[in-house]
Design a protein around this motif. Structure first.
Motif, PDB file in Angstrom:
ATOM      1  N   GLU A  25       0.745   8.347   2.698  1.00 47.87           N
ATOM      2  CA  GLU A  25       0.168  10.279   2.649  1.00 47.87           C
ATOM      3  C   GLU A  25      -0.091   9.681   4.722  1.00 47.87           C
ATOM      4  O   GLU A  25       0.273  11.050   5.100  1.00 47.87           O
ATOM      5  N   GLN A  62       0.464   4.094  -2.085  1.00 46.43           N
ATOM      6  CA  GLN A  62       0.724   5.227  -1.550  1.00 46.43           C
ATOM      7  C   GLN A  62      -0.410   5.606   0.127  1.00 46.43           C
ATOM      8  O   GLN A  62      -0.271   6.859   0.289  1.00 46.43           O
ATOM      9  N   GLU A  63      -0.892   4.691   0.155  1.00 46.13           N
ATOM     10  CA  GLU A  63      -1.765   5.359   1.615  1.00 46.13           C
ATOM     11  C   GLU A  63       0.089   5.135   2.543  1.00 46.13           C
ATOM     12  O   GLU A  63       0.014   6.094   3.975  1.00 46.13           O
ATOM     13  N   GLY A  88       0.565  -0.932  -0.087  1.00 41.29           N
ATOM     14  CA  GLY A  88      -0.063   0.349   0.026  1.00 41.29           C
ATOM     15  C   GLY A  88       0.693   1.406  -0.514  1.00 41.29           C
ATOM     16  O   GLY A  88       0.575   1.867   0.959  1.00 41.29           O
TER      17      GLY A  88
END
Length: 149
Positions: A110, A106-107, A104
């Motif tokens: 962020e 991108q998560e 994951g």
């Protein structure tokens, strides 16, 4: 185990060098192993490299030593502005990052940004992607996220 990355297993240590041929030969002799092949990172068309939020033509020569539980990566950057070139210019040769495998991407980017660890550079490689997170103020070294497909 929680934490921001979801694991705490270092998979790679990245070291910046001016002359990858010379330094990879020195590591090979030091460890009594074969000198690895040296390859270039892909150009922008494939790598989609971004440095500080902008597209970047930066490339680097890489050599990998598999050292059992972790990998040593030697990096000789080209002249384009990048995390590699800027760090080498400012700090000289030596350790640049410690890397962790994540799921994951991108998560994670962020979540880290919200926690005060901004994205510095990211890109693609055959079979996956990487992201360098600016953790230097707090951790004194960059953290690299690696996500393989």
């Amino acid at each position: 185990m929680s934490g921001l990355l979801g694991n705490h297993i270092v998979t790679q240590i990245g070291i910046l060098v001016h002359d990858i041929e010379k330094v990879s030969e020195a590591y090979a002799k030091f460890f009594g192993v074969e000198k690895p092949n040296i390859s270039w990172t892909d150009g922008y068309e494939l790598a989609q490299t971004e440095f500080e939020g902008k597209p970047s033509q930066a490339r680097a020569k890489l050599a990998f030593f598999d050292m059992g539980s972790l990998q040593l990566e030697l990096i000789e950057p080209d002249h384009h502005e990048s995390t590699w070139r800027n760090y080498l210019n400012e700090h000289g040769e030596g350790p640049h990052h410690i890397a962790f495998s994540v799921k994951g991407m991108q998560e994670k980017i962020e979540l880290l940004a919200q926690s005060g660890f901004p994205l510095q550079q990211k890109g693609e490689y055959p079979g996956g992607r990487y992201a360098y997170i600016d953790t230097i103020p707090q951790l004194k070294v960059l953290v690299e996220l690696l996500e393989n497909d």
